[in-house]
Design an enzyme around this catalytic site. Structure first.
Site, short mmCIF file in Angstrom:
data_model
loop_
_atom_site.label_atom_id
_atom_site.label_comp_id
_atom_site.label_asym_id
_atom_site.label_seq_id
_atom_site.Cartn_x
_atom_site.Cartn_y
_atom_site.Cartn_z
N PRO A 1 5.81 66.28 -17.19
CA PRO A 1 5.76 65.49 -15.96
C PRO A 1 6.63 64.24 -15.95
O PRO A 1 6.76 63.60 -14.90
CB PRO A 1 4.29 65.12 -15.86
CG PRO A 1 3.83 65.06 -17.28
CD PRO A 1 4.56 66.18 -17.97
N ASP B 1 17.70 68.67 -15.03
CA ASP B 1 17.31 68.32 -13.67
C ASP B 1 17.06 66.82 -13.55
O ASP B 1 16.74 66.15 -14.54
CB ASP B 1 16.01 69.05 -13.29
CG ASP B 1 16.27 70.44 -12.73
OD1 ASP B 1 17.44 70.74 -12.43
OD2 ASP B 1 15.31 71.22 -12.60
N LYS C 1 24.95 67.28 -10.23
CA LYS C 1 26.37 66.93 -10.06
C LYS C 1 27.31 68.07 -10.41
O LYS C 1 28.51 67.87 -10.54
CB LYS C 1 26.69 65.70 -10.92
CG LYS C 1 25.94 64.45 -10.48
CD LYS C 1 26.31 63.24 -11.33
CE LYS C 1 25.55 62.01 -10.85
NZ LYS C 1 25.86 60.81 -11.66
N ASP D 1 6.95 72.62 -15.42
CA ASP D 1 7.05 73.96 -15.98
C ASP D 1 8.14 74.72 -15.25
O ASP D 1 8.27 74.61 -14.02
CB ASP D 1 5.71 74.69 -15.83
CG ASP D 1 5.74 76.08 -16.42
OD1 ASP D 1 5.36 76.23 -17.59
OD2 ASP D 1 6.16 77.02 -15.71
#
Length: 417
Positions: free
Chosen positions: A180, A203, A225, A258
């Site tokens: 998280p 990410d 990007k 996840d």
């Protein structure tokens, strides 16, 4: 060994598969040691009048044979290895004496100096077994052994003990769930694969702090990007994974939460499979349960909620692209957890109320959950749209709807670890 001497123990790995092992005593020591003996494939006989519930379960499932009686002379006949761990000192002495006569390697939990073998502090990581024995001028120090073992195993798992320039991974891609946000909440396996990577495609919502720990040679690519050109965003990411893997690189695709919970992990796995590229999936701690927990909200609670439902809120209820049955969700008595729903929470709340959910239903918005910037905003279903705007709640945030919000621990009283 009848008495302590200054000669060190000779380390050796016993191959016990199919060989007779006798354990005397069914208490806590046996409970701790038996699983490793079972995993080694030993043919185990337990001799003890009683046993803990866990040890009894091993006998019930056929993993060991249990003779429910005290030790008797001759029990170690044809035995390769014995563990003497009963609370009966007389029986322990007799079993140890038989082991000495029959030249059976014997561990004693009550008197290490009377044993002919010692059990090392043992740990395992990806096919490597670490076994540590320490001695001092006063004798053995099991606590020191355990501490050294833990340090070595942790280093192997997180990659800090990997030999320089030694590849432990074949080329391919690992889809790693980073958890998280708190870097300590990635799995041990995920952290180790990061340490072994040549390329990391990350990410925005992945645990960014982990990227600072990577060796200088690792190429880190921000997925947001990647030049898209004629590709859609996901297609471009898929192609980047494929290209780097085909170039012989060990690639980690680092995702938040996840990989398979609104993470498009399966799309990437399918793209790699179509190109014949090996893919490893490493599950991650989903923000849908960890972020509420960090904010003191249990997604289930005895007598309050017996189920929870995780819903993507990136598409509004009145949008024709929506796949969510909001009318059905409004009738559920359990907890609703919304991800990617901050800018749609007003319309989602109205839809739930229109379909019968009480306007007074408690709601909590948890922004930047598990990180130092975490904050929680409470509201009701009737007020949450206005509260989200007034409090300037921004993504990433997890929204919890249900009575569990009201029973949770106050954030000031909770430390999430």
């Amino acid at each position: 060994m009848a008495e302590h001497d200054d000669h060190p123990a000779y380390p050796v790995g016993l191959r016990l598969n199919g060989r007779r092992v006798v354990v005397v005593g069914g208490g806590q020591v046996a409970q701790r040691r038996l699983p490793a003996l079972i995993a080694a494939g030993a043919d185990i006989t337990l001799v003890s009048p009683s046993a803990t519930a866990s040890v009894e379960a091993m006998a019930d499932t056929g993993e060991i044979r249990w003779e429910r009686r005290r030790y008797q002379d001759g029990d170690l006949t044809d035995t390769w290895y014995a563990l003497v761990a009963s609370s009966d000192a007389e029986a322990n002495d007799a079993a140890s004496a038989e082991a000495e006569r029959t030249r059976t390697w014997c561990v004693r939990s009550d008197d290490a100096e009377a044993a002919t073998a010692w059990t090392p502090a043992t740990g395992r990581s990806e096919g490597i077994t670490v076994a540590v024995l320490t001695t001092t001028s006063q004798g053995r120090d099991p606590r020191h052994s355990a501490a050294v073992r833990d340090a070595i195993v942790e280093g192997l798992r997180d990659g800090t003990l990997a030999a320089p320039h030694h590849r432990t991974r074949a080329p391919g891609v690992a889809l790693v769930g980073g958890g998280p946000g708190d870097p300590d909440l990635i799995t041990v396996r995920g952290r180790r694969l990061l340490a072994e990577a040549d390329v990391v495609i990350a990410d925005r919502l992945g645990p960014r702090d982990l990227l600072d720990e990577l060796p200088p040679h690792v190429e880190v690519i921000d997925a947001a990007k990647i030049p898209y050109g004629r590709y859609m965003a996901q297609e471009a990411i898929n192609q980047a994974l494929i290209d780097h893997a085909k170039a012989g690189k060990a690639v980690v695709r680092l995702k938040g939460g996840d990989p398979f919970v609104f993470g498009r992990g399966m799309e990437e796995a399918q793209a790699l499979a179509a190109e014949g590229i090996a893919c490893t999936v490493v599950p991650g701690i989903s923000s849908s349960i960890s972020v509420p927990g960090a904010a003191g909200i249990p997604v289930t609670h005895r007598g309050v909620a017996h189920e929870f439902t995780v819903v993507s809120g990136h598409v509004a209820p009145d949008d024709p692209r929506s796949l969510v049955d909001w009318a059905a969700l409004a009738q559920l008595r359990g907890t609703l957890v919304l991800l990617m729903a901050v800018d749609k929470i007003g319309s989602i709340a109205r839809a739930l109320i229109e379909h019968g959910k009480s306007p007074d239903t408690p709601v909590a918005l948890v922004q930047e959950g598990t990180t130092a910037a975490q904050r929680r905003v409470d509201a009701t279903l009737a007020t949450v749209g206005e509260r989200a705007v007034a409090e300037d709640v921004r993504p990433p945030a997890v929204i919890v709807i249900g009575e569990v919000v009201a029973v949770g621990t106050k954030p000031s009283e909770l430390t999430a670890e």
